[in-house]
Design a protein around this motif. Structure first.
Motif, mmCIF file in Angstrom:
data_model
loop_
_atom_site.group_PDB
_atom_site.id
_atom_site.type_symbol
_atom_site.label_atom_id
_atom_site.label_comp_id
_atom_site.label_asym_id
_atom_site.label_seq_id
_atom_site.Cartn_x
_atom_site.Cartn_y
_atom_site.Cartn_z
ATOM 1 N N LEU A 1 6.035 1.582 68.190
ATOM 2 C CA LEU A 1 5.262 2.815 68.298
ATOM 3 C C LEU A 1 5.987 3.809 69.197
ATOM 4 C CD1 LEU A 1 1.776 1.194 68.894
ATOM 5 C CD2 LEU A 1 2.486 2.416 66.849
ATOM 6 N N THR B 1 -5.595 -4.330 69.710
ATOM 7 C CA THR B 1 -4.240 -3.783 69.757
ATOM 8 C C THR B 1 -3.230 -4.802 69.240
ATOM 9 O OG1 THR B 1 -4.776 -2.321 71.604
ATOM 10 C CG2 THR B 1 -2.458 -2.840 71.272
ATOM 11 N N CYS C 1 -3.891 -5.516 65.370
ATOM 12 C CA CYS C 1 -3.754 -4.452 64.376
ATOM 13 C C CYS C 1 -2.569 -3.508 64.586
ATOM 14 C CB CYS C 1 -5.030 -3.618 64.347
ATOM 15 S SG CYS C 1 -6.494 -4.560 63.952
ATOM 16 N N ALA C 2 -1.812 -3.718 65.610
ATOM 17 C CA ALA C 2 -0.687 -2.808 65.869
ATOM 18 C C ALA C 2 0.326 -2.878 64.733
ATOM 19 C CB ALA C 2 -0.015 -3.162 67.185
ATOM 20 N N PRO C 3 0.897 -1.746 64.377
ATOM 21 C CA PRO C 3 1.921 -1.755 63.334
ATOM 22 C C PRO C 3 3.137 -2.577 63.784
ATOM 23 C CG PRO C 3 1.573 0.468 64.208
ATOM 24 C CD PRO C 3 0.651 -0.439 64.927
ATOM 25 N N SER C 4 3.825 -3.141 62.826
ATOM 26 C CA SER C 4 4.985 -3.969 63.165
ATOM 27 C C SER C 4 6.166 -3.112 63.654
ATOM 28 C CB SER C 4 5.406 -4.813 61.967
ATOM 29 O OG SER C 4 5.653 -3.980 60.856
ATOM 30 N N ASP C 5 6.237 -1.872 63.198
ATOM 31 C CA ASP C 5 7.291 -0.970 63.676
ATOM 32 C C ASP C 5 6.959 -0.521 65.093
ATOM 33 O OD1 ASP C 5 8.544 -1.114 61.220
ATOM 34 O OD2 ASP C 5 7.484 0.638 60.433
ATOM 35 N N TYR D 1 -1.688 4.916 71.560
ATOM 36 C CA TYR D 1 -2.295 4.005 70.588
ATOM 37 C C TYR D 1 -3.393 3.183 71.256
ATOM 38 C CZ TYR D 1 -2.716 0.310 67.090
ATOM 39 O OH TYR D 1 -3.214 -0.574 66.151
ATOM 40 N N GLN E 1 7.387 -4.813 71.908
ATOM 41 C CA GLN E 1 6.204 -3.957 71.852
ATOM 42 C C GLN E 1 5.030 -4.606 72.580
ATOM 43 O OE1 GLN E 1 5.367 -1.152 68.599
ATOM 44 N NE2 GLN E 1 3.766 -2.601 68.042
#
Length: 93
Positions: free
Chosen positions: A48, A39, A42-46, A54, A3
């Motif tokens: 995107l 980014t 704070c980006a989600p671990s899953d 985003y 990611q």
């Protein structure tokens, strides 16, 4: 592809978006740098579905913050330039 790699690959597109909004290279560079920091932080671990969407959302938030600070700074500078009310009214206090 990780990611984080996809975030980096979209950085030029984010920069073009920000530069189009600001018309100022220095401001655009600052906004993109802050966008990348937020980014990655704070980006989600899953993964995107749309990393670009985003990042553009984060960039819009950073731009909003920048413009808010810029507006308040201009207001304060104008206030500091203003003549004291006593001089406007010709009062000798």
């Amino acid at each position: 592809m990780k990611q984080s790699d996809s975030f980096i690959s979209f950085m030029p597109r984010v920069r073009r978006f920000v530069l189009n909004k600001t018309q100022n290279t220095d401001v655009a560079n600052d906004v993109v740098q802050e966008t990348m920091l937020r980014t990655f932080r704070c980006a989600p671990s899953d993964p995107l579905q749309s990393p670009l969407a985003y990042m553009l959302t984060v960039a819009k938030s950073v731009l909003s913050d920048h413009w808010r600070v810029e507006k308040s700074t201009k207001w304060i500078k104008n206030l500091m330039k203003a003549k004291p009310i006593t001089r406007i009214l010709n009062l000798n206090i």
